[in-house]
Design an enzyme around this catalytic site. Structure first.
Site, PDB file in Angstrom:
ATOM      1  N   SER A 192       0.843  -1.197   0.000  1.00 13.64           N
ATOM      2  CA  SER A 192       0.000   0.000   0.000  1.00 13.64           C
ATOM      3  C   SER A 192       0.881   1.252   0.000  1.00 13.64           C
ATOM      4  O   SER A 192       1.684   1.429  -0.916  1.00 13.64           O
ATOM      5  CB  SER A 192      -0.952  -0.047   1.200  1.00 13.64           C
ATOM      6  OG  SER A 192      -1.976   0.901   1.073  1.00 13.64           O
ATOM      7  N   ASP A 268      -9.221  -6.568  -4.036  1.00 15.34           N
ATOM      8  CA  ASP A 268      -8.898  -5.328  -3.317  1.00 15.34           C
ATOM      9  C   ASP A 268      -9.971  -4.289  -3.618  1.00 15.34           C
ATOM     10  O   ASP A 268     -10.135  -3.858  -4.759  1.00 15.34           O
ATOM     11  CB  ASP A 268      -7.521  -4.821  -3.765  1.00 15.34           C
ATOM     12  CG  ASP A 268      -6.994  -3.689  -2.899  1.00 15.34           C
ATOM     13  OD1 ASP A 268      -7.810  -3.010  -2.251  1.00 15.34           O
ATOM     14  OD2 ASP A 268      -5.765  -3.482  -2.890  1.00 15.34           O
ATOM     15  N   HIS A 298      -7.262  -6.045   0.048  1.00 10.79           N
ATOM     16  CA  HIS A 298      -6.184  -5.076   0.272  1.00 10.79           C
ATOM     17  C   HIS A 298      -5.263  -5.497   1.416  1.00 10.79           C
ATOM     18  O   HIS A 298      -4.054  -5.298   1.344  1.00 10.79           O
ATOM     19  CB  HIS A 298      -6.773  -3.703   0.569  1.00 10.79           C
ATOM     20  CG  HIS A 298      -5.756  -2.607   0.634  1.00 10.79           C
ATOM     21  ND1 HIS A 298      -5.060  -2.170  -0.483  1.00 10.79           N
ATOM     22  CD2 HIS A 298      -5.286  -1.871   1.674  1.00 10.79           C
ATOM     23  CE1 HIS A 298      -4.228  -1.211  -0.136  1.00 10.79           C
ATOM     24  NE2 HIS A 298      -4.331  -1.015   1.163  1.00 10.79           N
TER      25      HIS A 298
END
Length: 340
Positions: A192, A268, A298
């Site tokens: 991320s 995600d 995610h």
């Protein structure tokens, strides 16, 4: 999708709570100016004041070192998961002090295995990622340096785009001061927000020569692109000067020359998988691989079957440095951790 929407509501509520006083003061000032000077001047002042507040509120949107609560105080340690470690403090070029864990394989093989620099996401602290690190340690036989960004956990300073990118470079520099690892086998890993940090470091010509490979997971093309996804499509017309944090990975990835592994969970619902696909396509490395996992979201792509085997295959393709996968010991139940 509901989970992502709920996270957005929580973030917006937190920001509104933090800036309500400034907004109220601005509104009151504009009312007074309107009474004395007219609508044009008061509207102009209100507009610029509003933009100023929103500009500086962006850090509250992106960085969440205090979620969950007590994340700046309580950092789970690797020993809780039977991982050998030492706590280290890393000094950055602007004198911030980064709290970090160095998790090392047995002394007789630590200098022969890869060392992964682990950059976490935008919420919590590095201790919240120990489940994934446990898997890396026992499945891939790697050393791991877990880095806590400035303003996160026990690290000093406040988070910013420039600061986090400096933290990434400081982590690599720190590894070069150690003599119990192979400097030719340093690998950057970022998930991320951590992926944006890792890409920035790997795209730097000086630092690309210090690393063997790059791995990024469920990361984004840029913050402006994420704003379009999370706020409204019309945000794309907002000039880039209004973004305090940009993280233009899409413009940096074409400068990367080391081998790159892009790991994406196709479920995600926060960062669209197509962003990872775009980064893979734009990457300038001639040795790049896209590893996709159906059902991976995610925050939990790393629990999907084949995750560690996929990484091991990539590392073997980069260099014959990964030992055969070993059977990890049994683990205790771990609580679920959510990034934002």
């Amino acid at each position: 999708m509901v989970k992502a929407d709920w996270k957005i509501v929580k973030i917006v509520t937190a920001i509104a709570t933090k800036i309500w006083a400034a907004s109220l003061g601005t509104l009151l000032t504009c009312v007074i100016l309107y009474c004395f000077y007219g609508s044009l001047i008061s509207f102009s002042i209100f507009l610029f004041a509003g933009l100023y507040i929103l500009y500086h509120a962006q850090d509250n949107l992106l960085y969440h070192p205090d979620l969950p609560s007590n994340s700046r105080v309580y950092i789970p340690v690797p020993a809780m998961h039977n991982l050998p470690y030492e706590t280290v403090n890393i000094r950055t070029s602007d004198n911030a002090t980064l709290h970090a864990f160095f998790i090392k394989q047995n002394d007789d093989k630590s200098t022969f295995v890869p060392t992964i620099v682990y950059f976490h996401g935008n919420a919590g602290n590095m201790g919240h990622r120990l489940q994934n690190v446990w898997g890396i340690y026992y499945n891939l036989n790697c050393n791991i340096l877990m880095v806590e960004y400035r303003g996160y956990g026990l690290s000093t300073g406040s988070p910013s785009e420039k600061g986090l990118c400096m933290d990434g470079r400081a982590a690599v520099d720190y590894l070069y001061t150690r003599h119990d690892l192979d400097h030719q086998k340093i690998i950057l890993f970022g998930r991320s927000l951590g992926g944006a940090v890792a890409i920035d470091v790997a795209a730097d010509l000086e630092y690309s020569g210090k690393i063997m490979a790059l791995m990024v997971e469920n990361t984004f093309t840029s913050i402006p692109d994420m704003a379009v996804e999370l706020v409204h499509p019309n945000v794309k017309y907002l000039p880039n000067v209004f973004y305090k944090n940009k993280y233009y990975s899409i413009d940096k990835v074409d400068r990367i020359r080391v081998p790159v592994l892009f790991i994406t969970g196709l479920a995600d619902n926060l960062v669209p998988p197509r962003m990872m696909q775009t980064l893979h396509m734009k990457c300038g490395s001639t040795r790049k691989r896209l590893l996709e996992f159906t059902g991976g979201s995610h925050n939990d792509t790393w629990v999907i079957d084949g995750y560690y085997q996929g990484i091991a295959t990539f590392l073997v393709e980069c260099h014959d440095v990964v030992h055969p996968l070993q059977t990890p010991p049994k683990r205790n139940h771990w609580p679920e951790i959510h990034e934002v």
